[in-house]
Design an enzyme around this catalytic site. Sequence first.
Site, PDB file in Angstrom:
ATOM      1  N   GLY A 179       0.815  -1.211   0.000  1.00 41.86           N
ATOM      2  CA  GLY A 179       0.000   0.000   0.000  1.00 41.86           C
ATOM      3  C   GLY A 179       0.851   1.264   0.000  1.00 41.86           C
ATOM      4  O   GLY A 179       2.078   1.209  -0.114  1.00 41.86           O
ATOM      5  N   GLN A 180       0.156   2.403   0.132  1.00 45.87           N
ATOM      6  CA  GLN A 180       0.828   3.700   0.020  1.00 45.87           C
ATOM      7  C   GLN A 180       1.904   3.874   1.096  1.00 45.87           C
ATOM      8  O   GLN A 180       3.028   4.243   0.785  1.00 45.87           O
ATOM      9  CB  GLN A 180      -0.211   4.837   0.123  1.00 45.87           C
ATOM     10  CG  GLN A 180       0.348   6.187  -0.283  1.00 45.87           C
ATOM     11  CD  GLN A 180      -0.435   7.360   0.303  1.00 45.87           C
ATOM     12  OE1 GLN A 180      -1.254   7.205   1.202  1.00 45.87           O
ATOM     13  NE2 GLN A 180      -0.196   8.543  -0.222  1.00 45.87           N
ATOM     14  N   ASP A 191       1.297  -9.020   1.861  1.00 49.84           N
ATOM     15  CA  ASP A 191       0.075  -8.348   1.407  1.00 49.84           C
ATOM     16  C   ASP A 191      -0.808  -9.404   0.751  1.00 49.84           C
ATOM     17  O   ASP A 191      -0.360 -10.544   0.564  1.00 49.84           O
ATOM     18  CB  ASP A 191       0.415  -7.224   0.403  1.00 49.84           C
ATOM     19  CG  ASP A 191      -0.626  -6.103   0.426  1.00 49.84           C
ATOM     20  OD1 ASP A 191      -1.816  -6.403   0.276  1.00 49.84           O
ATOM     21  OD2 ASP A 191      -0.237  -4.929   0.613  1.00 49.84           O
ATOM     22  N   ILE A 192      -2.024  -9.011   0.367  1.00 49.34           N
ATOM     23  CA  ILE A 192      -2.882  -9.985  -0.336  1.00 49.34           C
ATOM     24  C   ILE A 192      -2.593  -9.996  -1.832  1.00 49.34           C
ATOM     25  O   ILE A 192      -3.154 -10.779  -2.574  1.00 49.34           O
ATOM     26  CB  ILE A 192      -4.395  -9.708  -0.083  1.00 49.34           C
ATOM     27  CG1 ILE A 192      -4.726  -8.239  -0.355  1.00 49.34           C
ATOM     28  CG2 ILE A 192      -4.785 -10.084   1.338  1.00 49.34           C
ATOM     29  CD1 ILE A 192      -6.215  -7.958  -0.414  1.00 49.34           C
ATOM     30  N   ARG A 193      -1.731  -9.095  -2.279  1.00 55.52           N
ATOM     31  CA  ARG A 193      -1.316  -9.070  -3.692  1.00 55.52           C
ATOM     32  C   ARG A 193       0.144  -8.643  -3.766  1.00 55.52           C
ATOM     33  O   ARG A 193       0.666  -8.054  -2.817  1.00 55.52           O
ATOM     34  CB  ARG A 193      -2.180  -8.080  -4.478  1.00 55.52           C
ATOM     35  CG  ARG A 193      -2.056  -6.672  -3.916  1.00 55.52           C
ATOM     36  CD  ARG A 193      -2.896  -5.645  -4.636  1.00 55.52           C
ATOM     37  NE  ARG A 193      -2.953  -4.424  -3.832  1.00 55.52           N
ATOM     38  CZ  ARG A 193      -2.095  -3.418  -3.885  1.00 55.52           C
ATOM     39  NH1 ARG A 193      -1.080  -3.450  -4.728  1.00 55.52           N
ATOM     40  NH2 ARG A 193      -2.212  -2.365  -3.111  1.00 55.52           N
ATOM     41  N   TYR A 223     -14.814   4.298   8.584  1.00 56.45           N
ATOM     42  CA  TYR A 223     -13.364   4.238   8.787  1.00 56.45           C
ATOM     43  C   TYR A 223     -12.973   4.867  10.129  1.00 56.45           C
ATOM     44  O   TYR A 223     -12.197   4.287  10.910  1.00 56.45           O
ATOM     45  CB  TYR A 223     -12.688   4.970   7.627  1.00 56.45           C
ATOM     46  CG  TYR A 223     -11.193   5.090   7.701  1.00 56.45           C
ATOM     47  CD1 TYR A 223     -10.380   3.980   7.532  1.00 56.45           C
ATOM     48  CD2 TYR A 223     -10.586   6.328   7.893  1.00 56.45           C
ATOM     49  CE1 TYR A 223      -9.001   4.102   7.564  1.00 56.45           C
ATOM     50  CE2 TYR A 223      -9.214   6.462   7.921  1.00 56.45           C
ATOM     51  CZ  TYR A 223      -8.423   5.343   7.763  1.00 56.45           C
ATOM     52  OH  TYR A 223      -7.056   5.467   7.790  1.00 56.45           O
TER      53      TYR A 223
END
Length: 314
Positions: free
Chosen positions: A12-13, A35-37, A143
């Site tokens: 991610g970022q 990560d999931i990817r 969130y």
Amino acid sequence: MQKYILIIGACGQIGTELTLALRQMHGGAHVIASDIREGSENLMETGPFEILDATDYDALEEVIAYYEINEVYLMAAMLSATAEKFPMRAWNLNMNTLFNVLNLAKDKKIDKVFWPSSIAVFGPNTPENSTPQNTIMEPTTVYGISKQSGERWCNYYHNKYGVDVRSIRYPGLISWKTMPGGGTTDYAVEIYHKALSEQKYTCFLEADTELPMMFMDDAIRATLELMNTEPENIKIRSSYNLAAMSFNPAQIAEIIKKYIKDFEISYEPDFRQAIADTWPNSIDDSQAQNDWGWKPKFDLEKTTEEMLNNLATN
Ligand code: SER
């Protein structure tokens, strides 16, 4: 004892830059990205990588045992705009990953945890200028509710079980290496990309919507400084307010125009406006300054210079 670090949400970022920074400090083999990817080439090539769904406790425990991990940075989360569309998925992802990591720490399978919170913990009843560390919060977004609940649980696990968990309420983060995904502050990254490629940008927030922001280098440095602080100096175990700069879309557009004269901004506010309206304009981070010496280096001018130079050449 050897230090082995696991980053969850490493693609991610924040995760991408945090992983690279930690690999610089400790050597690639000591910093396991997950990560999931799969992520960027740089991330994949500089150290170990595992496909991992951190909502799965057993899978997480296995990776931690295999690599003899002692420190975890839990950066996986669904951000504010996406979470409004998938409330239950956001709640499950944001909370279950946190419980899994906190429980591993409680059971002494890891020693130290970093978990990010956000300015989204604040709400419409919060004082909006120089928002204090301790104040009315009452977040109104999915969130924000997950981050505020997470803060309470971090504090609880520290008090009750002695878990060494540390946290920062990040403002909107601006970086050129990795795009943000699904947040309300994402405009402040998109605007630089569009300024260079099209010399114009249609902003999804109003011209005068002021929000707290930070350049990624500052955010990474803050994270590492907090994690390197002696435990007795850490007085806040929910999450620290952290600040660098505040601006609105009209102000960032003005500064971009100094570099790209023809740049034009227009405004088409969407559902993200309502989210931004509940968040502070600026943050009082004096507790972080006092407890662990926090000091930002990047203002809006310097951030703009870094963003435009790096995006133009990379
Ligand atoms: N930058 C995040 C968002 O916009 C807030 O933490 O959702």
